[in-house]
Design an enzyme around this catalytic site. Sequence first.
Site, short mmCIF file in Angstrom:
data_model
loop_
_atom_site.label_atom_id
_atom_site.label_comp_id
_atom_site.label_asym_id
_atom_site.label_seq_id
_atom_site.Cartn_x
_atom_site.Cartn_y
_atom_site.Cartn_z
CB CYS A 2 -0.88 0.04 1.24
SG CYS A 2 -1.82 -1.45 1.50
NE ARG A 27 4.76 1.78 -1.08
CZ ARG A 27 5.73 1.87 -0.17
NH1 ARG A 27 6.84 2.50 -0.48
NH2 ARG A 27 5.59 1.35 1.02
CD1 TRP A 75 -0.52 -5.60 -3.63
CD2 TRP A 75 -0.51 -6.62 -1.65
NE1 TRP A 75 -0.05 -6.88 -3.82
CE2 TRP A 75 -0.04 -7.53 -2.62
CE3 TRP A 75 -0.61 -7.06 -0.33
CZ2 TRP A 75 0.34 -8.83 -2.31
CZ3 TRP A 75 -0.22 -8.36 -0.02
CH2 TRP A 75 0.25 -9.23 -1.01
CG ASN A 101 0.47 2.05 3.73
OD1 ASN A 101 -0.63 2.12 3.22
ND2 ASN A 101 1.55 2.59 3.22
N GLY A 102 -0.29 -1.45 6.48
CA GLY A 102 0.12 -2.37 7.54
C GLY A 102 -1.01 -3.31 7.90
CD GLU A 488 17.26 -12.11 -9.35
OE1 GLU A 488 16.76 -12.75 -8.40
OE2 GLU A 488 16.84 -10.99 -9.68
CE LYS A 492 13.75 -10.11 -11.25
NZ LYS A 492 14.50 -10.11 -10.07
CD GLU A 495 9.84 -10.92 -9.31
OE1 GLU A 495 10.93 -10.66 -9.86
OE2 GLU A 495 9.43 -10.34 -8.30
CG HIS A 511 20.52 -36.01 -8.08
ND1 HIS A 511 20.96 -37.28 -7.86
CD2 HIS A 511 21.63 -35.25 -8.27
CE1 HIS A 511 22.28 -37.31 -7.88
NE2 HIS A 511 22.71 -36.08 -8.13
CE LYS A 610 11.38 -2.28 -6.35
NZ LYS A 610 12.13 -3.29 -7.13
O1 M6R Z 1 13.10 -4.92 -0.70
P1 M6R Z 1 13.68 -6.32 -0.51
O2 M6R Z 1 14.96 -6.48 -1.24
O3 M6R Z 1 13.75 -6.72 0.91
O4 M6R Z 1 12.60 -7.25 -1.22
C1 M6R Z 1 12.73 -8.63 -1.20
C2 M6R Z 1 11.83 -9.28 -2.22
O5 M6R Z 1 10.48 -8.97 -1.96
C3 M6R Z 1 12.17 -8.82 -3.63
O6 M6R Z 1 13.51 -9.04 -3.95
C4 M6R Z 1 11.30 -9.54 -4.67
O7 M6R Z 1 11.62 -10.89 -4.72
C5 M6R Z 1 11.45 -8.86 -6.01
N1 M6R Z 1 10.16 -8.64 -6.59
C6 M6R Z 1 12.29 -9.62 -6.96
O8 M6R Z 1 12.30 -9.09 -8.25
#
Ligand code: M6R
Length: 615
Positions: A2, A27, A75, A101-102, A488, A492, A495, A511, A610
């Site tokens: 949020c 975000r 969110w 927020n929270g 990674e 990507k 996501e 395996h 985010k």
């Molecule tokens: O802000 P942070 O680095 O703590 O966030 C951690 C993850 O939420 C963040 O890396 C997430 O996996 C990303 N969307 C990856 O692209």
Amino acid sequence: MCGIVGYIGTKRAYPILIKGLQRLEYRGYDSAGVAMISETGSLNVYKAKGKVSDLEAFCQEKDITGCAGIAHTRWATHGEPNSTNAHPHYSASGRLALIHNGIIENYLTLKEKLIERGIQFRSVTDSEVLVQLVEYIMQNNGIELLEAVQVALHQVIGAYAIAILDREHPDTIICARQSSPLVVGLGDDGAFYLASDASPIAEYTDKVVYLNDGDIAVLQLGKELKVVNMDNETQHPKVKQIDVTLGQLEKGGYPYFMLKEIFEQPGCLRDCMRGRINVDADRITLSAVIDYREKLVSARRIIIVACGTSWHAGLIGKQLFESLCRIPVEVEYASEFRYRDPVIYPDDVVVAISQSGETADTLAAIELARKAGAFVFGVCNAIGASIPRQTSTGVYIHVGPEIGVASTKAFTGQVTVLSMLALCIANERRTIPGEQYKEMVKELTQIPDKMEQALKTNEQIERLAPIFTYAKNCLYLGRGYNFPVALEGALKLKEISYIHAEGYPAAEMKHGPIALIDSEMPVFVIATRDRLYEKVISNIQEVRARGGRVTALVTEGDTQIQKFADHIITLPDTLECFQPLIASIPLQLLAYHIAVCKGKDVDRPRNLAKSVTVE
Ligand code: M6R
């Protein structure tokens, strides 16, 4: 997650609030809303499911006058995303409007008590409980808003950043923070700006106050900022200067922030190393290592805590610290670590890695480590965020605001900081020879140039991408330093393109996952020249023997792998430990172009946020 925006001043609030919400879109959210006290003194709340543009469309025929307002992107956590559950929430009488927020953990208990006293709720959110509770306390005790907020927050368990407008006091916004970020901007004209991070504020003022946990701030037009705590004791948070430029918050001609951020990486890494590596490129100076030399150099063990992409950076950090510093390292998902009752020694160094500096699980892991007496070191991007403030010391990665939800430049920034940190500690511990240290430092300074070379693969990857858009599953393979790169790369793709992808250590494939391989499943192999090069070639052959289609990332000059791969992407050579900084680039580009081919909103992938400020 949020986002909060607020403004109180002499200009019209609505355009400032909408622009602020747009700046916070990155975000992640699913509904948006705005509350303003109009010129005629009414408190108007408008909300819409969907994007900020949907809210704007909804507001077209509405009264959007007034110079005081609060706005929110939600969110969903409690209750589906719809306009009723969207914020702001009115109090029962309509006098107050609140954004939050929270998560309020004890909201059900509080709600039941309020319902017993005749309060009716409109939404199913935990947030509405706050505004109803505050108004109930005001009315029941005959007290004003600030005091009622203080009383209410004493009863609340959970995390919050809140802002409240009171129709009876149109010159004031009251806001408060506990475990959820809130920044107040101080305008030269007596105006105040409010936001979850500095991005909506940066174009109006560079003077900000980052509220601390427990702070309650009174933003009264033309008056000094007043900050107190729940017991009405005055607090003295520092005014800071923000160094976010508008250019960093715009796409600068790129179709998406993600592509801009991928291409920014060489410059970002130069910024990250600037002032830390000397002009002769033979020495790294990190003030945190100077200030806390003993703690770091004599660490019995390093525990890295992080989530998502930052966790992948941590896996690379583990290899760096173990091989260069000879310190044992454990890499933990913060979300598991916090609940696992882990063994933590007072002479452990806990390294918390986070781009946003606000990730709830990482913050909880830090808290646990601190309680166990460990020294906590932060590796963070967002200046002034909670993690840098709750760690004993740390290093900022200085890559500028990352707006794309899929982390790119923050990842390479984190790996660069971990490389510098490992080299510094190794040099202090004398675990690598002086000459090797100097060669490695020099090579690190060459990485931005090599990244520029790697970025030249963009056109080739754009041409390749359509081949992969119909894939249902993809496999990413790598070994050693390139195993986290495989993880990674897969993250990507998942996501932003919503294609299922797995990262695997190449040798582990036999395996289990080898059973999945057929001509329908693209396999991406990081096969750069290093100690395990020949072994990775064998792994590629295992894939080929089962009809798999291989795309390999290889080092320039490689003549072997093209015999076995369908596609080759050639990258500049570097030391094995820095290869992730180069090899990540084509995988970022690959995910980006596949997602674009599939028509996805690359910067705002579905369901993702985010900064993940709830657990
Ligand atoms: O802000 P942070 O680095 O703590 O966030 C951690 C993850 O939420 C963040 O890396 C997430 O996996 C990303 N969307 C990856 O692209």
